[in-house]
Design a protein around this motif. Structure first.
Motif, PDB file in Angstrom:
ATOM      1  N   THR A 193      30.389 -11.231   1.311  1.00 36.80           N
ATOM      2  CA  THR A 193      30.033 -10.692   2.514  1.00 36.80           C
ATOM      3  C   THR A 193      31.152 -10.095   3.546  1.00 36.80           C
ATOM      4  OG1 THR A 193      30.446 -12.974   3.245  1.00 36.80           O
ATOM      5  CG2 THR A 193      28.285 -12.498   2.669  1.00 36.80           C
ATOM      6  N   ARG A 194      32.548 -10.445   3.197  1.00 39.77           N
ATOM      7  CA  ARG A 194      33.683  -9.909   3.668  1.00 39.77           C
ATOM      8  C   ARG A 194      34.320  -8.928   3.089  1.00 39.77           C
ATOM      9  NH1 ARG A 194      36.501 -15.692   6.137  1.00 39.77           N
ATOM     10  NH2 ARG A 194      34.567 -16.625   7.041  1.00 39.77           N
ATOM     11  N   ARG A 228      26.640  -3.021   4.630  1.00 39.74           N
ATOM     12  CA  ARG A 228      27.291  -3.850   5.861  1.00 39.74           C
ATOM     13  C   ARG A 228      26.175  -4.466   6.687  1.00 39.74           C
ATOM     14  NH1 ARG A 228      32.711  -2.756   5.781  1.00 39.74           N
ATOM     15  NH2 ARG A 228      33.331  -0.615   5.108  1.00 39.74           N
ATOM     16  N   ALA A 229      25.291  -3.721   7.107  1.00 37.87           N
ATOM     17  CA  ALA A 229      24.181  -4.041   7.860  1.00 37.87           C
ATOM     18  C   ALA A 229      23.478  -5.349   7.269  1.00 37.87           C
ATOM     19  CB  ALA A 229      23.323  -3.043   8.338  1.00 37.87           C
ATOM     20  N   SER A 230      23.016  -5.146   6.162  1.00 38.87           N
ATOM     21  CA  SER A 230      22.347  -5.973   5.391  1.00 38.87           C
ATOM     22  C   SER A 230      23.101  -7.411   5.370  1.00 38.87           C
ATOM     23  CB  SER A 230      21.663  -5.847   4.196  1.00 38.87           C
ATOM     24  OG  SER A 230      22.778  -5.603   3.191  1.00 38.87           O
ATOM     25  N   LEU A 231      24.269  -7.374   5.165  1.00 38.27           N
ATOM     26  CA  LEU A 231      25.241  -8.683   5.083  1.00 38.27           C
ATOM     27  C   LEU A 231      25.157  -9.392   6.348  1.00 38.27           C
ATOM     28  CD1 LEU A 231      27.624  -7.340   2.379  1.00 38.27           C
ATOM     29  CD2 LEU A 231      26.090  -9.127   2.011  1.00 38.27           C
ATOM     30  N   ASN A 232      25.113  -8.932   7.600  1.00 40.84           N
ATOM     31  CA  ASN A 232      25.146  -9.447   8.657  1.00 40.84           C
ATOM     32  C   ASN A 232      24.394 -10.612   8.742  1.00 40.84           C
ATOM     33  OD1 ASN A 232      27.098  -7.678   9.591  1.00 40.84           O
ATOM     34  ND2 ASN A 232      25.983  -6.306  10.426  1.00 40.84           N
ATOM     35  N   GLY A 233      23.028 -10.434   8.238  1.00 41.12           N
ATOM     36  CA  GLY A 233      22.158 -11.671   8.491  1.00 41.12           C
ATOM     37  C   GLY A 233      22.267 -12.686   7.314  1.00 41.12           C
ATOM     38  N   PRO A 284      23.819 -15.936   6.343  1.00 44.16           N
ATOM     39  CA  PRO A 284      24.581 -17.095   7.237  1.00 44.16           C
ATOM     40  C   PRO A 284      25.738 -17.732   6.242  1.00 44.16           C
ATOM     41  CG  PRO A 284      22.132 -17.712   6.804  1.00 44.16           C
ATOM     42  CD  PRO A 284      22.177 -16.027   6.546  1.00 44.16           C
ATOM     43  N   ASP A 285      25.384 -17.937   5.305  1.00 45.52           N
ATOM     44  CA  ASP A 285      26.146 -18.844   4.291  1.00 45.52           C
ATOM     45  C   ASP A 285      26.015 -18.608   2.951  1.00 45.52           C
ATOM     46  OD1 ASP A 285      23.714 -20.213   3.644  1.00 45.52           O
ATOM     47  OD2 ASP A 285      24.204 -21.630   5.472  1.00 45.52           O
ATOM     48  N   GLY A 286      26.677 -19.312   2.082  1.00 44.22           N
ATOM     49  CA  GLY A 286      26.639 -19.160   0.414  1.00 44.22           C
ATOM     50  C   GLY A 286      25.252 -19.595  -0.110  1.00 44.22           C
ATOM     51  N   LEU A 287      24.798 -20.799   0.500  1.00 45.67           N
ATOM     52  CA  LEU A 287      23.508 -21.133   0.157  1.00 45.67           C
ATOM     53  C   LEU A 287      22.322 -19.829   0.303  1.00 45.67           C
ATOM     54  CD1 LEU A 287      21.782 -23.384  -0.994  1.00 45.67           C
ATOM     55  CD2 LEU A 287      21.592 -24.186   1.177  1.00 45.67           C
ATOM     56  N   ALA A 288      22.274 -19.224   1.150  1.00 39.85           N
ATOM     57  CA  ALA A 288      21.345 -18.083   1.794  1.00 39.85           C
ATOM     58  C   ALA A 288      21.570 -17.141   0.704  1.00 39.85           C
ATOM     59  CB  ALA A 288      21.595 -17.701   3.107  1.00 39.85           C
ATOM     60  N   LEU A 289      22.966 -16.725   0.302  1.00 38.20           N
ATOM     61  CA  LEU A 289      23.173 -15.777  -0.656  1.00 38.20           C
ATOM     62  C   LEU A 289      22.406 -16.014  -2.290  1.00 38.20           C
ATOM     63  CD1 LEU A 289      24.367 -13.061  -1.405  1.00 38.20           C
ATOM     64  CD2 LEU A 289      26.529 -14.360  -1.812  1.00 38.20           C
ATOM     65  N   LEU A 290      22.788 -17.472  -2.404  1.00 35.37           N
ATOM     66  CA  LEU A 290      22.491 -18.001  -3.658  1.00 35.37           C
ATOM     67  C   LEU A 290      20.800 -17.989  -3.743  1.00 35.37           C
ATOM     68  CD1 LEU A 290      23.007 -19.186  -6.619  1.00 35.37           C
ATOM     69  CD2 LEU A 290      23.160 -21.360  -5.217  1.00 35.37           C
ATOM     70  N   LEU A 324      12.521 -10.083   1.952  1.00 29.44           N
ATOM     71  CA  LEU A 324      13.744 -10.357   1.694  1.00 29.44           C
ATOM     72  C   LEU A 324      14.966  -9.620   1.945  1.00 29.44           C
ATOM     73  CD1 LEU A 324      13.087 -11.558  -2.210  1.00 29.44           C
ATOM     74  CD2 LEU A 324      13.473 -12.943  -0.234  1.00 29.44           C
ATOM     75  N   ALA A 325      16.109  -9.760   2.272  1.00 32.75           N
ATOM     76  CA  ALA A 325      17.175  -9.195   2.569  1.00 32.75           C
ATOM     77  C   ALA A 325      17.530  -8.160   1.675  1.00 32.75           C
ATOM     78  CB  ALA A 325      18.252 -10.263   3.023  1.00 32.75           C
ATOM     79  N   THR A 326      18.134  -7.083   1.986  1.00 34.70           N
ATOM     80  CA  THR A 326      18.329  -6.028   1.042  1.00 34.70           C
ATOM     81  C   THR A 326      19.713  -5.588   0.557  1.00 34.70           C
ATOM     82  OG1 THR A 326      18.481  -4.471   2.885  1.00 34.70           O
ATOM     83  CG2 THR A 326      16.457  -4.700   1.948  1.00 34.70           C
ATOM     84  N   PRO A 327      20.798  -6.711   0.553  1.00 34.24           N
ATOM     85  CA  PRO A 327      21.982  -6.137   0.405  1.00 34.24           C
ATOM     86  C   PRO A 327      22.335  -5.793  -1.308  1.00 34.24           C
ATOM     87  CG  PRO A 327      22.048  -8.561   0.623  1.00 34.24           C
ATOM     88  CD  PRO A 327      20.852  -7.887   1.308  1.00 34.24           C
TER      89      PRO A 327
END
Length: 282
Positions: free
Chosen positions: A35-36, A61-66, A68-74, A191-194
């Motif tokens: 994310t960073r 970048r825009a899709s990563l703004n939403g 919130p944490d590592g669990l959400a990414l997993l 689902l989010a699109t990153p």
């Protein structure tokens, strides 16, 4: 400093970044990296290499703004790539052979072995996994950079050409169906699109690499030779033998038998290699 070396290094770093980003994320360490730093790293490397990825980087970048944490990414990763029925296959040979352990996977294994690369004991995924493929491409570009720094331009060009041939033979073919599957999964499951934007970045970069390889081929050098050279007319010239030697070396084959011909000239071979190296700087 030799200008081609840093560009090969940047290519290796670019594909390694995406390879690691498509591996199963660690809820702790991977979150910050993804994310960073990921978008910044890819943007910087993309500018250096001339990839047209700015729009997709902005969308990433825009899709990563939403996120919130590592669990959400997993959870997002699992929803796309792990949870049955899996909507998107990261063992990408499925898109080439409609199954795992098919001809494409075997061909990849043979290529890895040819370059002295073996799967780690702790790496459970098959050779056709996206991460394994992109790590292989990164390794080839890394070797190209090492050989260029060692003033071995022909070895460097051979490794870079092998990386681009691999990209054309495999990722360039499975990316469109994977891209479509990702877009469909993100839309249908809200689902989010990153990861979709990351795959779009990868596709743009691969298309740029394949286009560059088409522009900068050994044929560019051969075209400068006198009429009749490399045309199979009469006895081979020193230029013919130089071209044959380069093509054999690019495929990892010995050209000692070519060097033994009476028409062989070290001077012509050196000039041929220098011309190819000059093309690589463009």
């Amino acid at each position: 400093m030799n200008p081609a070396g840093p560009r090969y290094t940047a290519r290796g770093e670019f594909f390694l970044c995406i390879a690691r980003a498509l591996a199963v994320p660690d809820p702790d360490g991977a979150y910050n990296a993804f994310t960073r730093y990921l978008a910044d790293d890819l943007a910087e490397l993309g500018r250096e290499l001339g990839y047209r990825i700015d729009d997709e980087i902005a969308a990433l970048r825009a899709s990563l703004n939403g996120m919130p944490d590592g669990l959400a990414l997993l959870q997002l990763y699992a929803g796309l790539f792990l949870t049955p029925p899996v909507p998107v296959h990261l063992n990408a040979v499925v898109y080439l052979d409609d199954a795992v352990l098919g001809g494409s996977e075997f061909a990849m294994q043979q290529l890895y072995a040819r370059h002295g690369l073996a799967r780690r004991d702790d790496f459970r995924d098959l050779p056709g996994h996206v991460t394994a493929q992109l790590e292989f491409v990164s390794e080839l570009f890394g070797r190209a950079a090492e050989r260029m720094r060692a003033a071995a331009a022909m070895d460097a060009l051979a490794h870079a050409a092998e990386a681009r041939r691999f990209l054309a033979a495999f990722p360039h073919r499975w990316l469109p169906p994977m891209q479509a599957a990702l877009a469909r999964a993100c839309r249908d499951r809200s689902l989010a699109t990153p990861y979709l934007h990351l795959i779009n970045v990868l596709r743009n970069a691969i298309e740029a690499e394949i286009a560059q390889d088409a522009r900068h081929s050994a044929d560019d050098v051969v075209a400068s030779y006198p009429v009749g050279s490399t045309r199979g007319i009469g006895e081979p010239s020193a230029e013919d033998l130089a071209e044959i030697a380069v093509r054999l070396e690019a495929h990892g084959l010995s050209f000692d038998h070519v060097r033994a011909r009476p028409e062989w000239s070290d001077e012509v071979f050196t000039r041929y290699c220098a011309n190819l190296a000059a093309i690589a700087y463009d």
